[in-house]
Scaffold this motif. Structure first.
Motif, mmCIF file in Angstrom:
data_model
loop_
_atom_site.group_PDB
_atom_site.id
_atom_site.type_symbol
_atom_site.label_atom_id
_atom_site.label_comp_id
_atom_site.label_asym_id
_atom_site.label_seq_id
_atom_site.Cartn_x
_atom_site.Cartn_y
_atom_site.Cartn_z
ATOM 1 N N ASP A 16 0.835 -1.203 0.000
ATOM 2 C CA ASP A 16 0.000 0.000 0.000
ATOM 3 C C ASP A 16 0.868 1.252 0.000
ATOM 4 O O ASP A 16 0.573 2.225 -0.687
ATOM 5 N N LYS A 17 1.950 1.223 0.770
ATOM 6 C CA LYS A 17 2.852 2.370 0.839
ATOM 7 C C LYS A 17 3.538 2.587 -0.509
ATOM 8 O O LYS A 17 3.681 3.716 -0.967
ATOM 9 N N ARG A 18 3.952 1.481 -1.156
ATOM 10 C CA ARG A 18 4.584 1.608 -2.474
ATOM 11 C C ARG A 18 3.608 2.173 -3.491
ATOM 12 O O ARG A 18 3.970 2.993 -4.333
ATOM 13 N N GLN A 19 2.351 1.758 -3.414
ATOM 14 C CA GLN A 19 1.338 2.291 -4.323
ATOM 15 C C GLN A 19 1.125 3.781 -4.091
ATOM 16 O O GLN A 19 0.968 4.544 -5.037
ATOM 17 N N ALA A 20 1.134 4.210 -2.833
ATOM 18 C CA ALA A 20 0.954 5.629 -2.524
ATOM 19 C C ALA A 20 2.115 6.449 -3.083
ATOM 20 O O ALA A 20 1.909 7.530 -3.645
ATOM 21 N N ILE A 21 3.327 5.936 -2.955
ATOM 22 C CA ILE A 21 4.500 6.641 -3.488
ATOM 23 C C ILE A 21 4.420 6.713 -5.009
ATOM 24 O O ILE A 21 4.668 7.763 -5.608
ATOM 25 N N ALA A 22 4.062 5.595 -5.656
ATOM 26 C CA ALA A 22 3.961 5.574 -7.119
ATOM 27 C C ALA A 22 2.888 6.542 -7.606
ATOM 28 O O ALA A 22 3.093 7.255 -8.604
ATOM 29 N N LYS A 23 1.749 6.606 -6.913
ATOM 30 C CA LYS A 23 0.680 7.524 -7.303
ATOM 31 C C LYS A 23 1.132 8.975 -7.139
ATOM 32 O O LYS A 23 0.877 9.814 -8.010
ATOM 33 N N ARG A 24 1.825 9.278 -6.048
ATOM 34 C CA ARG A 24 2.306 10.636 -5.818
ATOM 35 C C ARG A 24 3.302 11.052 -6.898
ATOM 36 O O ARG A 24 3.242 12.160 -7.432
ATOM 37 N N GLU A 25 4.211 10.144 -7.284
ATOM 38 C CA GLU A 25 5.179 10.456 -8.334
ATOM 39 C C GLU A 25 4.501 10.615 -9.682
ATOM 40 O O GLU A 25 4.880 11.490 -10.470
ATOM 41 N N ALA A 26 3.495 9.792 -9.983
ATOM 42 C CA ALA A 26 2.756 9.924 -11.250
ATOM 43 C C ALA A 26 2.022 11.260 -11.303
ATOM 44 O O ALA A 26 1.992 11.917 -12.358
ATOM 45 N N ASP A 27 1.437 11.671 -10.176
ATOM 46 C CA ASP A 27 0.755 12.970 -10.131
ATOM 47 C C ASP A 27 1.739 14.114 -10.372
ATOM 48 O O ASP A 27 1.427 15.069 -11.081
ATOM 49 N N ARG A 28 2.935 14.001 -9.789
ATOM 50 C CA ARG A 28 3.965 15.023 -10.015
ATOM 51 C C ARG A 28 4.356 15.109 -11.478
ATOM 52 O O ARG A 28 4.517 16.190 -12.025
ATOM 53 N N GLU A 29 4.536 13.949 -12.110
ATOM 54 C CA GLU A 29 4.901 13.917 -13.531
ATOM 55 C C GLU A 29 3.813 14.561 -14.388
ATOM 56 O O GLU A 29 4.108 15.292 -15.335
ATOM 57 N N MET A 30 2.545 14.277 -14.051
ATOM 58 C CA MET A 30 1.432 14.882 -14.805
ATOM 59 C C MET A 30 1.425 16.395 -14.624
ATOM 60 O O MET A 30 1.194 17.138 -15.581
ATOM 61 N N GLN A 31 1.691 16.860 -13.414
ATOM 62 C CA GLN A 31 1.737 18.302 -13.158
ATOM 63 C C GLN A 31 2.866 18.954 -13.955
ATOM 64 O O GLN A 31 2.687 20.021 -14.528
ATOM 65 N N LYS A 32 4.045 18.302 -13.979
ATOM 66 C CA LYS A 32 5.176 18.838 -14.737
ATOM 67 C C LYS A 32 4.856 18.903 -16.222
ATOM 68 O O LYS A 32 5.168 19.882 -16.901
ATOM 69 N N ALA A 33 4.253 17.820 -16.749
ATOM 70 C CA ALA A 33 3.917 17.777 -18.172
ATOM 71 C C ALA A 33 2.888 18.859 -18.522
ATOM 72 O O ALA A 33 2.997 19.534 -19.550
ATOM 73 N N ALA A 34 1.892 19.039 -17.658
ATOM 74 C CA ALA A 34 0.865 20.066 -17.895
ATOM 75 C C ALA A 34 1.472 21.448 -17.836
ATOM 76 O O ALA A 34 1.142 22.320 -18.657
ATOM 77 N N ALA A 35 2.395 21.680 -16.902
ATOM 78 C CA ALA A 35 3.030 22.986 -16.780
ATOM 79 C C ALA A 35 3.918 23.257 -18.000
ATOM 80 O O ALA A 35 3.935 24.377 -18.532
ATOM 81 N N ALA A 36 4.659 22.236 -18.471
ATOM 82 C CA ALA A 36 5.506 22.415 -19.647
ATOM 83 C C ALA A 36 4.667 22.687 -20.880
ATOM 84 O O ALA A 36 5.021 23.519 -21.729
ATOM 85 N N ARG A 37 3.572 22.005 -21.012
ATOM 86 C CA ARG A 37 2.670 22.204 -22.161
ATOM 87 C C ARG A 37 2.064 23.601 -22.126
ATOM 88 O O ARG A 37 1.930 24.243 -23.155
ATOM 89 N N PHE A 38 1.714 24.047 -20.940
ATOM 90 C CA PHE A 38 1.106 25.374 -20.798
ATOM 91 C C PHE A 38 2.137 26.458 -21.146
ATOM 92 O O PHE A 38 1.786 27.465 -21.743
ATOM 93 N N ARG A 39 3.416 26.245 -20.765
ATOM 94 C CA ARG A 39 4.463 27.232 -21.047
ATOM 95 C C ARG A 39 4.766 27.337 -22.533
ATOM 96 O O ARG A 39 5.154 28.384 -23.006
ATOM 97 N N ARG A 40 4.603 26.257 -23.300
ATOM 98 C CA ARG A 40 4.897 26.260 -24.728
ATOM 99 C C ARG A 40 3.920 27.111 -25.516
ATOM 100 O O ARG A 40 4.203 27.557 -26.587
ATOM 101 N N ARG A 41 2.745 27.298 -25.024
ATOM 102 C CA ARG A 41 1.716 28.057 -25.761
ATOM 103 C C ARG A 41 2.055 29.483 -25.891
ATOM 104 O O ARG A 41 2.669 30.226 -25.418
#
Length: 163
Positions: free
Chosen positions: A138-163
């Motif tokens: 369960d702890k490993r799943q929580a860490i993986a979910k948190r890292e995936a959310d961070r990656e999505m935030q980074k990708a969204a921020a990079a995409r927003f900056r390109r516009r």
């Protein structure tokens, strides 16, 4: 006619201590806010912002809820009237809340843990949660979910900056 005592009434919410490991180590099912029966030197130590919830837990004994192993260090200017740092403290809850806690925590695997300690309108309060321990996966799943959310935030921020 009301007299002005010259003292300002405390209002608001001031966080003293938080149990950060609790949400990582446990699934929190339900939470309650409770007052605490404290000695004067404990209140002064809390106002100085000193407390630790790391090893704390709560339990029901004789129809009352007690907080154990919460460390509130001795007040430095205290005298012989100082308190014991890890003494048992009674929690103040309504009878119905205690009955709910007894009903839910009587099942095996559930425990009561303090989540945060704070002042609310000048009164010391503790938030306790009904918790069940997480397994390692369960702890490993929580860490993986948190890292995936961070990656999505980074990708969204990079995409927003390109516009």
């Amino acid at each position: 006619m009301a007299r002005d005592t010259g003292r300002k009434k405390d209002t608001g919410h001031k966080l003293i201590a938080q149990n950060k490991r609790a949400r990582y180590d446990y699934h929190i099912d339900d939470t309650w806010e409770a007052g605490m029966v404290l000695m004067g030197t404990e209140v002064k130590a809390l106002r100085a912002g000193r407390a630790s919830l790391a090893d704390g837990y709560a339990h029901v004994m004789d129809g009352e809820v007690w907080l154990e192993h919460v460390h509130i260090p001795e007040y430095t200017q205290g005298t012989w009237t100082n308190h014991a740092p890890r003494r048992r403290r009674k929690l103040l809850l309504h009878r119905r809340e205690i009955q709910k806690i007894v009903a839910k925590s009587s099942e095996p695997g559930w425990t009561l843990i303090p989540l945060s300690l704070y002042f609310k309108d000048g009164k010391a309060k503790v938030e306790i949660g009904l918790a069940r321990g997480k397994k390692a996966y369960d702890k490993r799943q929580a860490i993986a979910k948190r890292e995936a959310d961070r990656e999505m935030q980074k990708a969204a921020a990079a995409r927003f900056r390109r516009r």
